[in-house]
Design a protein around this motif. Structure first.
Motif, PDB file in Angstrom:
ATOM      1  N   SER A 111      13.599  34.148  43.698  1.00 55.76           N
ATOM      2  CA  SER A 111      14.012  35.130  44.857  1.00 55.76           C
ATOM      3  C   SER A 111      15.635  36.176  43.992  1.00 55.76           C
ATOM      4  N   LEU A 112      16.427  35.672  44.224  1.00 55.55           N
ATOM      5  CA  LEU A 112      17.745  34.888  43.561  1.00 55.55           C
ATOM      6  C   LEU A 112      17.938  36.163  42.112  1.00 55.55           C
ATOM      7  N   PHE A 113      16.572  36.103  41.561  1.00 51.90           N
ATOM      8  CA  PHE A 113      17.032  37.072  40.683  1.00 51.90           C
ATOM      9  C   PHE A 113      15.062  37.882  40.199  1.00 51.90           C
ATOM     10  N   PRO A 114      15.324  39.267  40.885  1.00 51.67           N
ATOM     11  CA  PRO A 114      13.988  39.660  40.266  1.00 51.67           C
ATOM     12  C   PRO A 114      13.739  40.766  39.276  1.00 51.67           C
ATOM     13  N   ASN A 115      12.914  40.243  38.935  1.00 49.25           N
ATOM     14  CA  ASN A 115      12.459  40.925  37.742  1.00 49.25           C
ATOM     15  C   ASN A 115      12.830  42.221  37.503  1.00 49.25           C
ATOM     16  N   PRO A 116      13.497  42.931  36.186  1.00 48.42           N
ATOM     17  CA  PRO A 116      14.061  44.190  36.137  1.00 48.42           C
ATOM     18  C   PRO A 116      13.435  45.307  36.613  1.00 48.42           C
ATOM     19  N   SER A 117      12.385  45.328  36.770  1.00 46.84           N
ATOM     20  CA  SER A 117      10.818  46.300  37.522  1.00 46.84           C
ATOM     21  C   SER A 117      11.517  46.642  38.909  1.00 46.84           C
ATOM     22  N   VAL A 118      12.090  45.629  39.588  1.00 45.57           N
ATOM     23  CA  VAL A 118      12.204  45.726  41.262  1.00 45.57           C
ATOM     24  C   VAL A 118      13.114  45.944  41.630  1.00 45.57           C
ATOM     25  N   VAL A 119      14.466  45.937  40.340  1.00 47.28           N
ATOM     26  CA  VAL A 119      15.725  45.960  40.626  1.00 47.28           C
ATOM     27  C   VAL A 119      16.156  47.498  40.865  1.00 47.28           C
ATOM     28  N   GLY A 120      15.620  48.282  40.492  1.00 52.53           N
ATOM     29  CA  GLY A 120      15.869  50.004  41.060  1.00 52.53           C
ATOM     30  C   GLY A 120      16.503  50.755  39.876  1.00 52.53           C
ATOM     31  N   TYR A 121      16.235  52.082  39.684  1.00 49.88           N
ATOM     32  CA  TYR A 121      17.310  52.964  38.947  1.00 49.88           C
ATOM     33  C   TYR A 121      17.429  54.245  39.174  1.00 49.88           C
ATOM     34  N   ALA A 122      18.510  54.564  39.283  1.00 46.33           N
ATOM     35  CA  ALA A 122      19.916  55.612  40.252  1.00 46.33           C
ATOM     36  C   ALA A 122      19.547  56.978  39.277  1.00 46.33           C
ATOM     37  N   GLY A 123      18.402  56.863  38.048  1.00 45.00           N
ATOM     38  CA  GLY A 123      18.676  57.937  38.025  1.00 45.00           C
ATOM     39  C   GLY A 123      19.353  59.115  36.431  1.00 45.00           C
ATOM     40  N   PRO A 124      19.094  59.603  36.562  1.00 48.23           N
ATOM     41  CA  PRO A 124      20.054  59.936  34.990  1.00 48.23           C
ATOM     42  C   PRO A 124      21.694  60.477  35.803  1.00 48.23           C
ATOM     43  N   THR A 125      22.306  60.663  34.767  1.00 53.03           N
ATOM     44  CA  THR A 125      23.542  60.376  35.203  1.00 53.03           C
ATOM     45  C   THR A 125      24.463  60.914  33.444  1.00 53.03           C
ATOM     46  N   ILE A 126      25.322  61.076  33.838  1.00 50.61           N
ATOM     47  CA  ILE A 126      26.344  62.538  33.315  1.00 50.61           C
ATOM     48  C   ILE A 126      27.641  61.391  32.413  1.00 50.61           C
ATOM     49  N   THR A 127      27.689  61.483  31.146  1.00 56.95           N
ATOM     50  CA  THR A 127      28.314  61.182  30.542  1.00 56.95           C
ATOM     51  C   THR A 127      29.374  62.153  29.841  1.00 56.95           C
ATOM     52  N   GLY A 128      31.153  61.533  30.082  1.00 57.12           N
ATOM     53  CA  GLY A 128      31.655  62.237  29.787  1.00 57.12           C
ATOM     54  C   GLY A 128      31.922  63.325  28.423  1.00 57.12           C
ATOM     55  N   ASP A 129      32.609  63.455  28.131  1.00 62.56           N
ATOM     56  CA  ASP A 129      32.776  63.987  26.932  1.00 62.56           C
ATOM     57  C   ASP A 129      33.453  63.578  25.670  1.00 62.56           C
TER      58      ASP A 129
END
Length: 237
Positions: A48-66
């Motif tokens: 349980s201390l190292f959950p599967n990547p699918s349940v870690v969560g996704y913050a959504g798309p972010t903008i990359t600098g120029d």
């Protein structure tokens, strides 16, 4: 009195023998040691201390600098002069001097560093692109980062270990007394941790210096390599 003398001689002889035994090279001197990860017996099962990547969560798309273009826009070129986390070796006896850096005198083994623009005799040379010029493409020809020696390059360690395990054994003294318990800790062929960081930082540096070229590119950059070393470059580019 005679008993005391005999006892004194016995103690002295015993002390001398013990001292010799303590400084005699250990049987493992010169042997090769290596790290194994995960350690043998370590529990690598999921928990349980190292959950599967699918349940870690996704913050959504972010903008990359120029994209950056340091050599086209900055008043000075970046200068590589850090060898972190390496520590400069110090002489055994002589006091260290600021005028001599052994890491710059190791030939092909010296860590990469930038040289002053005038190193090769070109007056007023600079890595910065002149105002009336435009950079259109960049080519990089590069060897690997710092790596372990070639297989079979540990002849000295093998000789020390052979002497330590021989019937006669050996005893190192003075500045070489460290050989009595010394082991060979270098791997072979692959990059060292520092070498991996060199290649990663090289890729990051190229992206910062020349990233703007990608905005006008009609084809993706070409990375060609036959070694493990350059594989770290694209990870940060």
């Amino acid at each position: 009195m005679r008993v005391s003398s005999i006892l004194f001689v016995f103690i002295v002889e015993t002390s001398v023998k013990a001292a010799k035994t303590a400084t005699r090279a250990s049987s493992f001197a010169g042997s090769t040691t290596a790290a194994i990860f995960p350690p043998v017996g370590a529990d690598t099962a999921a928990n349980s201390l190292f959950p599967n990547p699918s349940v870690v969560g996704y913050a959504g798309p972010t903008i990359t600098g120029d994209e950056a273009a340091v050599l086209q826009t900055a008043p000075a070129a970046p200068f590589v002069d850090s060898v972190f986390p390496l520590v400069e070796p110090q002489p055994l006896e002589a006091a260290p001097t600021a005028s001599f850096d052994i890491l710059t005198h190791l030939g092909s083994l010296s860590p990469f560093r930038s040289l002053p623009p005038t190193t090769f005799g070109v007056i007023n040379a600079s890595a910065v692109v002149p105002d009336d010029c435009t950079l259109t493409q960049v080519h990089l020809l590069h060897r690997h980062g710092a790596r372990y020696p070639t297989i079979g390059a540990n002849e000295v360690a093998a000789a020390v270990h052979a002497a330590a395990t021989s019937e006669e054994g050996f005893e190192a003294t003075g500045p070489l007394k460290f050989l009595n318990t010394w082991t060979y800790k270098l791997g072979a062929e692959i990059l060292t941790p520092f070498g991996r960081s060199q290649m990663f930082n090289l890729g990051m540096g190229f992206r910062v210096k020349y990233g703007e070229l990608l905005k006008e590119a009609t084809e993706l950059p070409v990375f060609r390599t036959l070694s493990e070393g350059f594989n770290k470059f694209p990870l940060s580019y």
